[in-house]
Design a protein around this motif. Sequence first.
Motif, short mmCIF file in Angstrom:
data_model
loop_
_atom_site.label_atom_id
_atom_site.label_comp_id
_atom_site.label_asym_id
_atom_site.label_seq_id
_atom_site.Cartn_x
_atom_site.Cartn_y
_atom_site.Cartn_z
N ASN A 13 66.26 101.03 -27.50
CA ASN A 13 66.00 99.61 -27.28
C ASN A 13 65.86 98.94 -28.64
N VAL A 14 66.67 97.93 -28.91
CA VAL A 14 66.62 97.25 -30.20
C VAL A 14 66.15 95.81 -30.04
N GLY A 15 65.54 95.51 -28.91
CA GLY A 15 64.94 94.19 -28.74
C GLY A 15 65.92 93.05 -28.66
N GLY A 16 67.09 93.31 -28.12
CA GLY A 16 68.04 92.23 -27.90
C GLY A 16 68.89 91.86 -29.10
N VAL A 17 68.93 92.69 -30.14
CA VAL A 17 69.78 92.40 -31.29
C VAL A 17 71.20 92.83 -30.97
N SER A 18 72.12 91.88 -31.00
CA SER A 18 73.52 92.18 -30.69
C SER A 18 74.28 92.57 -31.95
N THR A 72 70.11 106.39 -25.92
CA THR A 72 69.95 104.95 -25.87
C THR A 72 68.64 104.54 -26.56
N ASP A 90 74.53 89.53 -34.19
CA ASP A 90 73.32 89.26 -34.96
C ASP A 90 73.15 90.26 -36.10
N ASN A 131 72.85 94.72 -23.73
CA ASN A 131 71.66 94.45 -22.91
C ASN A 131 70.36 94.69 -23.68
N GLY A 132 70.43 94.62 -25.00
CA GLY A 132 69.25 94.88 -25.81
C GLY A 132 69.06 96.34 -26.16
N THR A 133 70.06 97.16 -25.83
CA THR A 133 70.01 98.58 -26.18
C THR A 133 71.30 98.95 -26.91
N ASP A 167 76.96 98.93 -29.06
CA ASP A 167 76.10 97.88 -28.52
C ASP A 167 76.36 97.77 -27.02
#
Length: 112
Positions: free
Chosen positions: A95-100, A93, A103, A57-59, A54
């Motif tokens: 992008n997972v839309g801000g899933v940490s 990399t 979460d 940064n959303g990625t 993780d």
Amino acid sequence: MTIMVVSIISLTTSAVSAGVPVASVSDDKTVTFPTDVTVLTGTPLAEGMLTYHDNGNGTITVYDVPTHFQDPAWNNPDSAKQMAQHIVDTAHTVNVGGVSDGDAQKIVALMN
């Protein structure tokens, strides 16, 4: 066209520290994860596995670690080192839309 729907019986998360060998099946322990990673594993294992870091940064950085090390080349120290290095070098990399991680782990806990 055939569509197959398979349900995941369970989803397991594992934390792996930076410095742990990428390929534990190999005698070569010099190729290691450069960062801490999380491994998501479905049950049955045919559901797949995801190894990622993780980035906060959303990625996420995804490492394409195989679920099984069946290729006989993993038994050859030189080949195993090259294949493990390839896993590290080709991490990508997404992008997972801000899933940490936090979460994602809450979602896994709800699923279990």
